[in-house]
Design a protein around this motif. Structure first.
Motif, PDB file in Angstrom:
ATOM      1  N   ALA A 136     -48.664 -59.437  -2.326  1.00 21.98           N
ATOM      2  CA  ALA A 136     -47.198 -59.416  -2.311  1.00 21.98           C
ATOM      3  C   ALA A 136     -46.664 -58.313  -3.222  1.00 21.98           C
ATOM      4  O   ALA A 136     -45.654 -57.672  -2.920  1.00 21.98           O
ATOM      5  CB  ALA A 136     -46.649 -60.772  -2.729  1.00 21.98           C
ATOM      6  N   ILE A 137     -47.357 -58.098  -4.338  1.00 21.56           N
ATOM      7  CA  ILE A 137     -46.927 -57.050  -5.263  1.00 21.56           C
ATOM      8  C   ILE A 137     -47.143 -55.671  -4.653  1.00 21.56           C
ATOM      9  O   ILE A 137     -46.378 -54.729  -4.911  1.00 21.56           O
ATOM     10  CB  ILE A 137     -47.663 -57.208  -6.607  1.00 21.56           C
ATOM     11  CG1 ILE A 137     -47.143 -58.467  -7.323  1.00 21.56           C
ATOM     12  CG2 ILE A 137     -47.501 -55.970  -7.492  1.00 21.56           C
ATOM     13  CD1 ILE A 137     -47.885 -58.847  -8.569  1.00 21.56           C
ATOM     14  N   ALA A 138     -48.166 -55.528  -3.804  1.00 21.20           N
ATOM     15  CA  ALA A 138     -48.427 -54.255  -3.130  1.00 21.20           C
ATOM     16  C   ALA A 138     -47.635 -54.095  -1.838  1.00 21.20           C
ATOM     17  O   ALA A 138     -47.652 -53.016  -1.234  1.00 21.20           O
ATOM     18  CB  ALA A 138     -49.920 -54.121  -2.831  1.00 21.20           C
ATOM     19  N   ALA A 139     -46.912 -55.126  -1.421  1.00 20.10           N
ATOM     20  CA  ALA A 139     -46.174 -55.071  -0.147  1.00 20.10           C
ATOM     21  C   ALA A 139     -45.199 -53.901  -0.057  1.00 20.10           C
ATOM     22  O   ALA A 139     -45.015 -53.331   1.025  1.00 20.10           O
ATOM     23  CB  ALA A 139     -45.441 -56.394   0.091  1.00 20.10           C
ATOM     24  N   PRO A 140     -44.538 -53.490  -1.163  1.00 19.77           N
ATOM     25  CA  PRO A 140     -43.632 -52.342  -1.067  1.00 19.77           C
ATOM     26  C   PRO A 140     -44.299 -51.047  -0.596  1.00 19.77           C
ATOM     27  O   PRO A 140     -43.605 -50.103  -0.213  1.00 19.77           O
ATOM     28  CB  PRO A 140     -43.101 -52.202  -2.500  1.00 19.77           C
ATOM     29  CG  PRO A 140     -43.139 -53.595  -3.036  1.00 19.77           C
ATOM     30  CD  PRO A 140     -44.407 -54.174  -2.472  1.00 19.77           C
ATOM     31  N   ARG A 141     -45.624 -50.991  -0.626  1.00 20.40           N
ATOM     32  CA  ARG A 141     -46.291 -49.813  -0.058  1.00 20.40           C
ATOM     33  C   ARG A 141     -45.907 -49.634   1.413  1.00 20.40           C
ATOM     34  O   ARG A 141     -45.883 -48.506   1.919  1.00 20.40           O
ATOM     35  CB  ARG A 141     -47.815 -49.959  -0.170  1.00 20.40           C
ATOM     36  CG  ARG A 141     -48.358 -49.888  -1.578  1.00 20.40           C
ATOM     37  CD  ARG A 141     -49.869 -50.033  -1.571  1.00 20.40           C
ATOM     38  NE  ARG A 141     -50.423 -49.988  -2.922  1.00 20.40           N
ATOM     39  CZ  ARG A 141     -51.720 -50.121  -3.204  1.00 20.40           C
ATOM     40  NH1 ARG A 141     -52.588 -50.295  -2.207  1.00 20.40           N
ATOM     41  NH2 ARG A 141     -52.147 -50.075  -4.450  1.00 20.40           N
ATOM     42  N   GLU A 142     -45.647 -50.755   2.088  1.00 16.31           N
ATOM     43  CA  GLU A 142     -45.303 -50.709   3.520  1.00 16.31           C
ATOM     44  C   GLU A 142     -43.813 -50.875   3.771  1.00 16.31           C
ATOM     45  O   GLU A 142     -43.276 -50.293   4.721  1.00 16.31           O
ATOM     46  CB  GLU A 142     -46.063 -51.825   4.268  1.00 16.31           C
ATOM     47  CG  GLU A 142     -47.577 -51.792   4.081  1.00 16.31           C
ATOM     48  CD  GLU A 142     -48.200 -50.531   4.651  1.00 16.31           C
ATOM     49  OE1 GLU A 142     -47.626 -49.982   5.612  1.00 16.31           O
ATOM     50  OE2 GLU A 142     -49.256 -50.101   4.139  1.00 16.31           O
ATOM     51  N   THR A 143     -43.137 -51.674   2.935  1.00 15.95           N
ATOM     52  CA  THR A 143     -41.753 -52.051   3.254  1.00 15.95           C
ATOM     53  C   THR A 143     -40.773 -51.775   2.121  1.00 15.95           C
ATOM     54  O   THR A 143     -39.654 -52.284   2.142  1.00 15.95           O
ATOM     55  CB  THR A 143     -41.694 -53.548   3.596  1.00 15.95           C
ATOM     56  OG1 THR A 143     -42.159 -54.313   2.470  1.00 15.95           O
ATOM     57  CG2 THR A 143     -42.564 -53.871   4.801  1.00 15.95           C
ATOM     58  N   GLY A 144     -41.193 -51.007   1.118  1.00 13.75           N
ATOM     59  CA  GLY A 144     -40.357 -50.833  -0.060  1.00 13.75           C
ATOM     60  C   GLY A 144     -39.231 -49.832   0.121  1.00 13.75           C
ATOM     61  O   GLY A 144     -39.153 -49.096   1.118  1.00 13.75           O
ATOM     62  N   GLN A 145     -38.366 -49.798  -0.887  1.00 11.53           N
ATOM     63  CA  GLN A 145     -37.290 -48.816  -0.910  1.00 11.53           C
ATOM     64  C   GLN A 145     -37.837 -47.399  -1.037  1.00 11.53           C
ATOM     65  O   GLN A 145     -37.208 -46.438  -0.592  1.00 11.53           O
ATOM     66  CB  GLN A 145     -36.345 -49.120  -2.082  1.00 11.53           C
ATOM     67  CG  GLN A 145     -35.600 -50.436  -1.946  1.00 11.53           C
ATOM     68  CD  GLN A 145     -34.871 -50.782  -3.236  1.00 11.53           C
ATOM     69  OE1 GLN A 145     -35.467 -50.805  -4.316  1.00 11.53           O
ATOM     70  NE2 GLN A 145     -33.586 -51.048  -3.130  1.00 11.53           N
ATOM     71  N   VAL A 146     -38.978 -47.290  -1.702  1.00 17.27           N
ATOM     72  CA  VAL A 146     -39.643 -45.994  -1.874  1.00 17.27           C
ATOM     73  C   VAL A 146     -41.116 -46.159  -1.513  1.00 17.27           C
ATOM     74  O   VAL A 146     -41.617 -47.275  -1.396  1.00 17.27           O
ATOM     75  CB  VAL A 146     -39.501 -45.461  -3.320  1.00 17.27           C
ATOM     76  CG1 VAL A 146     -38.066 -45.084  -3.618  1.00 17.27           C
ATOM     77  CG2 VAL A 146     -39.993 -46.500  -4.332  1.00 17.27           C
ATOM     78  N   GLY A 147     -41.808 -45.035  -1.357  1.00 15.34           N
ATOM     79  CA  GLY A 147     -43.212 -45.075  -0.947  1.00 15.34           C
ATOM     80  C   GLY A 147     -44.097 -44.266  -1.858  1.00 15.34           C
ATOM     81  O   GLY A 147     -44.833 -43.381  -1.404  1.00 15.34           O
ATOM     82  N   ASN A 148     -44.068 -44.590  -3.159  1.00 15.42           N
ATOM     83  CA  ASN A 148     -44.834 -43.798  -4.126  1.00 15.42           C
ATOM     84  C   ASN A 148     -46.308 -43.685  -3.760  1.00 15.42           C
ATOM     85  O   ASN A 148     -46.915 -42.622  -3.890  1.00 15.42           O
ATOM     86  CB  ASN A 148     -44.709 -44.399  -5.524  1.00 15.42           C
ATOM     87  CG  ASN A 148     -43.282 -44.504  -5.988  1.00 15.42           C
ATOM     88  OD1 ASN A 148     -42.564 -45.405  -5.576  1.00 15.42           O
ATOM     89  ND2 ASN A 148     -42.847 -43.585  -6.832  1.00 15.42           N
ATOM     90  N   PHE A 149     -46.890 -44.792  -3.312  1.00 13.54           N
ATOM     91  CA  PHE A 149     -48.322 -44.785  -3.003  1.00 13.54           C
ATOM     92  C   PHE A 149     -48.623 -43.863  -1.825  1.00 13.54           C
ATOM     93  O   PHE A 149     -49.505 -43.006  -1.896  1.00 13.54           O
ATOM     94  CB  PHE A 149     -48.810 -46.208  -2.713  1.00 13.54           C
ATOM     95  CG  PHE A 149     -50.293 -46.305  -2.512  1.00 13.54           C
ATOM     96  CD1 PHE A 149     -51.152 -46.297  -3.597  1.00 13.54           C
ATOM     97  CD2 PHE A 149     -50.838 -46.398  -1.240  1.00 13.54           C
ATOM     98  CE1 PHE A 149     -52.528 -46.385  -3.419  1.00 13.54           C
ATOM     99  CE2 PHE A 149     -52.214 -46.488  -1.051  1.00 13.54           C
ATOM    100  CZ  PHE A 149     -53.054 -46.478  -2.136  1.00 13.54           C
ATOM    101  N   SER A 150     -47.881 -44.003  -0.747  1.00 14.27           N
ATOM    102  CA  SER A 150     -48.156 -43.203   0.448  1.00 14.27           C
ATOM    103  C   SER A 150     -47.675 -41.759   0.313  1.00 14.27           C
ATOM    104  O   SER A 150     -48.198 -40.852   0.964  1.00 14.27           O
ATOM    105  CB  SER A 150     -47.513 -43.845   1.683  1.00 14.27           C
ATOM    106  OG  SER A 150     -46.110 -43.914   1.535  1.00 14.27           O
ATOM    107  N   HIS A 151     -46.690 -41.523  -0.529  1.00 18.07           N
ATOM    108  CA  HIS A 151     -46.144 -40.170  -0.682  1.00 18.07           C
ATOM    109  C   HIS A 151     -46.867 -39.362  -1.756  1.00 18.07           C
ATOM    110  O   HIS A 151     -46.524 -38.191  -1.978  1.00 18.07           O
ATOM    111  CB  HIS A 151     -44.652 -40.238  -1.035  1.00 18.07           C
ATOM    112  CG  HIS A 151     -43.817 -40.838   0.061  1.00 18.07           C
ATOM    113  ND1 HIS A 151     -42.570 -41.381  -0.164  1.00 18.07           N
ATOM    114  CD2 HIS A 151     -44.056 -40.983   1.393  1.00 18.07           C
ATOM    115  CE1 HIS A 151     -42.080 -41.849   0.972  1.00 18.07           C
ATOM    116  NE2 HIS A 151     -42.965 -41.612   1.928  1.00 18.07           N
TER     117      HIS A 151
END
Length: 292
Positions: A260-275
């Motif tokens: 759940a803490i890593a969920a913003p990688r897919e649905t977050g306001q920003v995409g620090n991990f993927s970017h």
């Protein structure tokens, strides 16, 4: 899962029995509160050498004293992990590997299996005063609770190691720390928060506390436990899941779901991990422009 992170103050003990009893009480308390993973701090394992009549020696001699006590320290945590059916990240200490001395944090499973992470980047004190050596590998510890990375204190201040762990599939990163002064605690705490944002994952810091008289390695020490996450949808706006009080020796608990803490990688306001990789094409093309 429920995680317990310790703000822990080592102390002198007349015999190994008192040391063992103290650790048993700490582990028993956390297990009794439902914790599945227990995290002790950097140089918490110095306590393995704090047995007998207090007498201070040089930092380099303290490193050797820890090496002499390292196997007993490991054996104690294996016994406690089995007894209470928990995973334990033992307080790190110096361990001799061939002719080299490293700062090592052992992870022990409820079945008694052992893995470890050595500190990768050493502070000036560790290099110049203690005479220890850096570790050679960035590891992921594959456990029944998930894949766990460990960055020992100063390691957390360098982002590429955390990045390598998360690209390798780390579900969380644990940061056992030892900071003498408030400035050091700020550096590590803020670095942990930055690593949580960059990698959009859970970071947990567990500090050692001082002072311990007649022990140069722990002659002072300050810190507070912190559970950090990316501030994003469905997570705390300040990026703090839980935290303890500064310089208060105690367990701090948090119920967490690393996915759940890593969920913003897919649905977050920003995409620090993927970017992250979008930095790469620019890093070697820094241009200087003269403004007359």
């Amino acid at each position: 899962m429920k995680i317990a992170a310790a703000a822990y103050r080592p102390e002198w003990h007349p015999t190994k029995r008192e040391l063992n009893d103290k650790l048993d009480k700490w582990v028993s308390e956390a297990a009794g509160n439902g914790a599945q993973l227990l995290i002790f701090p950097e140089y918490g394992g110095c306590e393995a050498a704090l047995v007998g009549t207090p007498s201070d020696v040089s930092p380099a001699e303290w490193a050797k004293k820890m090496c002499d006590a390292a196997q007993n320290w490991l054996d104690l945590h294996i016994a406690l992990a089995k007894k209470y059916s928990v995973h334990i990240l033992a307080g790190s200490l110096c361990v001799k590997v061939g002719t080299r001395i490293v700062n090592r944090a052992y992870m022990v499973s409820p079945t008694g299996h052992v893995a470890w992470q050595d500190k990768l980047i050493l502070t000036p004190y560790e290099r110049n005063e203690m005479g220890i050596n850096p570790g050679a590998e960035v590891k992921l510890l594959d456990t029944a609770l998930g894949r766990i990375g460990v960055l020992i204190c100063y390691d957390s201040e360098f982002p590429l190691q955390a990045r390598a762990m998360c690209e390798g599939g780390a579900d969380m990163i644990l940061v056992p720390s030892a900071t003498d002064l408030a400035a050091g605690q700020t550096r590590v705490r803020q670095s942990c928060r930055a690593r949580a944002i960059e990698n959009q994952c859970l970071i947990v810091q567990a500090p050692v506390l001082g002072p311990v008289h007649d022990c140069d390695v722990l002659d002072t020490g300050t810190g507070r436990v912190g559970f950090f996450c990316p501030p994003d949808h469905g997570l705390p706006e300040d990026g703090i899941v839980a935290q303890g009080k500064t310089d208060s020796a105690a367990w701090v608990y948090a119920e967490v779901d690393p996915r759940a803490i890593a969920a913003p990688r897919e649905t977050g306001q920003v995409g620090n991990f993927s970017h992250w990789k979008e930095q790469d094409s620019r890093l070697h093309k820094v241009q200087t422009h003269q403004l007359a």
